[in-house]
Design an enzyme around this catalytic site. Sequence first.
Site, PDB file in Angstrom:
ATOM      1  N   ASP A 239       0.629  -1.077   0.009  1.00  0.00           N
ATOM      2  CA  ASP A 239       0.023   0.056  -0.065  1.00  0.00           C
ATOM      3  C   ASP A 239       0.903   1.089   0.204  1.00  0.00           C
ATOM      4  O   ASP A 239       1.795   1.319   0.930  1.00  0.00           O
ATOM      5  CB  ASP A 239      -0.684  -0.082   1.202  1.00  0.00           C
ATOM      6  CG  ASP A 239      -2.025   0.984   1.306  1.00  0.00           C
ATOM      7  OD1 ASP A 239      -2.515   1.376   0.156  1.00  0.00           O
ATOM      8  OD2 ASP A 239      -2.863   1.148   2.295  1.00  0.00           O
TER       9      ASP A 239
ATOM     10  N   ASP B 129      -2.842   2.509  -6.186  1.00  0.00           N
ATOM     11  CA  ASP B 129      -1.805   2.613  -4.948  1.00  0.00           C
ATOM     12  C   ASP B 129      -1.750   1.490  -4.238  1.00  0.00           C
ATOM     13  O   ASP B 129      -1.171   1.448  -3.338  1.00  0.00           O
ATOM     14  CB  ASP B 129      -2.122   3.912  -4.230  1.00  0.00           C
ATOM     15  CG  ASP B 129      -3.260   3.680  -3.250  1.00  0.00           C
ATOM     16  OD1 ASP B 129      -4.302   2.974  -3.657  1.00  0.00           O
ATOM     17  OD2 ASP B 129      -3.618   4.361  -2.318  1.00  0.00           O
ATOM     18  N   GLU B 130      -2.095   0.330  -4.858  1.00  0.00           N
ATOM     19  CA  GLU B 130      -2.040  -0.756  -4.239  1.00  0.00           C
ATOM     20  C   GLU B 130      -2.052  -2.202  -4.884  1.00  0.00           C
ATOM     21  O   GLU B 130      -2.542  -2.076  -6.006  1.00  0.00           O
ATOM     22  CB  GLU B 130      -3.446  -1.305  -3.635  1.00  0.00           C
ATOM     23  CG  GLU B 130      -3.744  -0.529  -2.314  1.00  0.00           C
ATOM     24  CD  GLU B 130      -4.979  -1.017  -1.480  1.00  0.00           C
ATOM     25  OE1 GLU B 130      -5.513  -2.179  -1.767  1.00  0.00           O
ATOM     26  OE2 GLU B 130      -5.755  -0.189  -0.924  1.00  0.00           O
TER      27      GLU B 130
END
Length: 426
Positions: free
Chosen positions: A15, A148-149
């Site tokens: 993350d 973003d992950e």
Amino acid sequence: MPDTPALPRRIAHLDMDAFYASVELLRYPQLKGLPVVIGGGRRRVDDMLAQLQQERPEREWTSDQLGEIPVDFFPVLKDYTGRGVITTATYAARQFGVGSAMGMMKAARLCPQALLLPVDFDEYRKYSRQFKRLILDIAPVMEDRGVDEVYIDFTHVPGGQREGGRVLARLIQKSIFDATGLTCSIGVAPNKLIAKMASEFNKPGGISIVQPEDLQTLIWPLPCRKINGVGPKADEKLQQHGIRTIGELASRERDWLVEHFGKSYGAWLHDAAWGRDERPVVTESAPVSMSRETTFERDLHAVRDKAELGAVFTRLCEQVAADLQRKGYVGKTIGIKLRYDNFKSVTRDQTLAHPTADAQAIRQTAGQCLKRVDLTRRLRLLGVRVGALVKAGDAANREESRKIPPGAVTPAFAASSRAETPQLFD
DNA sequence: TCTGGGGTCCTAGGACCC
DNA sequence: TCTGGGGTCCTAGGACCC
């Protein structure tokens, strides 16, 4: 091939830390430590530079000098008018109680002096592609979970089993930081469900390793809401039954959960509480639908704002069509979404005989859908969606082999085409 | 204080077919 | 006249996630 003992599954969830805000700070280091909020419309950097040139003509402003833009040039939250929500906020802004998904007006009261940056998805996507490329260079089994992950399968990666995954996690963190200056948090566990929770344990910049035997000590004390898949509704219902932590959830009988939460969801809740999750890390997936929607600056009326709505409607259809064409997809289920002034949403859709990516065809069918909803209430949002996607080439091939007569329509389409309804903004 | 935009998956009823 | 299941597709809504 000699038999090798099966390796224990080691799944990582990575993350990025405060991703949007961190990317913005790379461009505007002068904002470091200040309360900054991102959201509310899109402004292009070019537009900002033009405005800057006008207001501060004493020097030449180019995109190389974003870091030198004086802090007092940036707009502040209290001057913001209009609707919308905050996409994210820096840590300094969060101290005032400002957070993502919060309405701008509320945030402005909590922290009027916060600087306001428009979202710049193109910029975030650029960094997103970069950090994912870096990960793939190290660990090839990666699942994309948004900008973003990602999930990464460490199991068979060299070093992926060392210290429970910590060695590989450190390597990935360093690779990303050295190349971008961005930090991330990583959780490594026997499966995706636990890894996802673990990545939150040590933010920012943390690494958390969870082993099967850590379930009771590390996972069970957490609130149920920490389970990816338990949202506000399910959490409230759980609380009504006195279930607040994952441990309390685990102590309920599976049958009891099935009885109260349904066959599928109840059983899943039970598995989740006991840390059971066999889902693989999926490296490729095909899109199911593509859509565009927009919330208006003010609520619009189908008759009184006919011209404006019609123009927006056409633009949405064109945008979806362009998205489909750019990515090489066609779809046959065309739908609309409306949100009324009371925030209630409705959807309508209609399935064509042939998949399409043509703006006119989409607008035609979406227009039929519009005739089936109440257009007397004011509208807050309008959206257009194309679903049941297939690759453009595949569709052409199948159509050819099945020899579907051109112009064939489904019964529903034929019926709605005959319907006599008043023309509103379409 | 009113609450973005882009998605996925699930449920449930009805149509339709075998 | 009354009454079967099973499978698939379509449609609408809702929960949830990033």
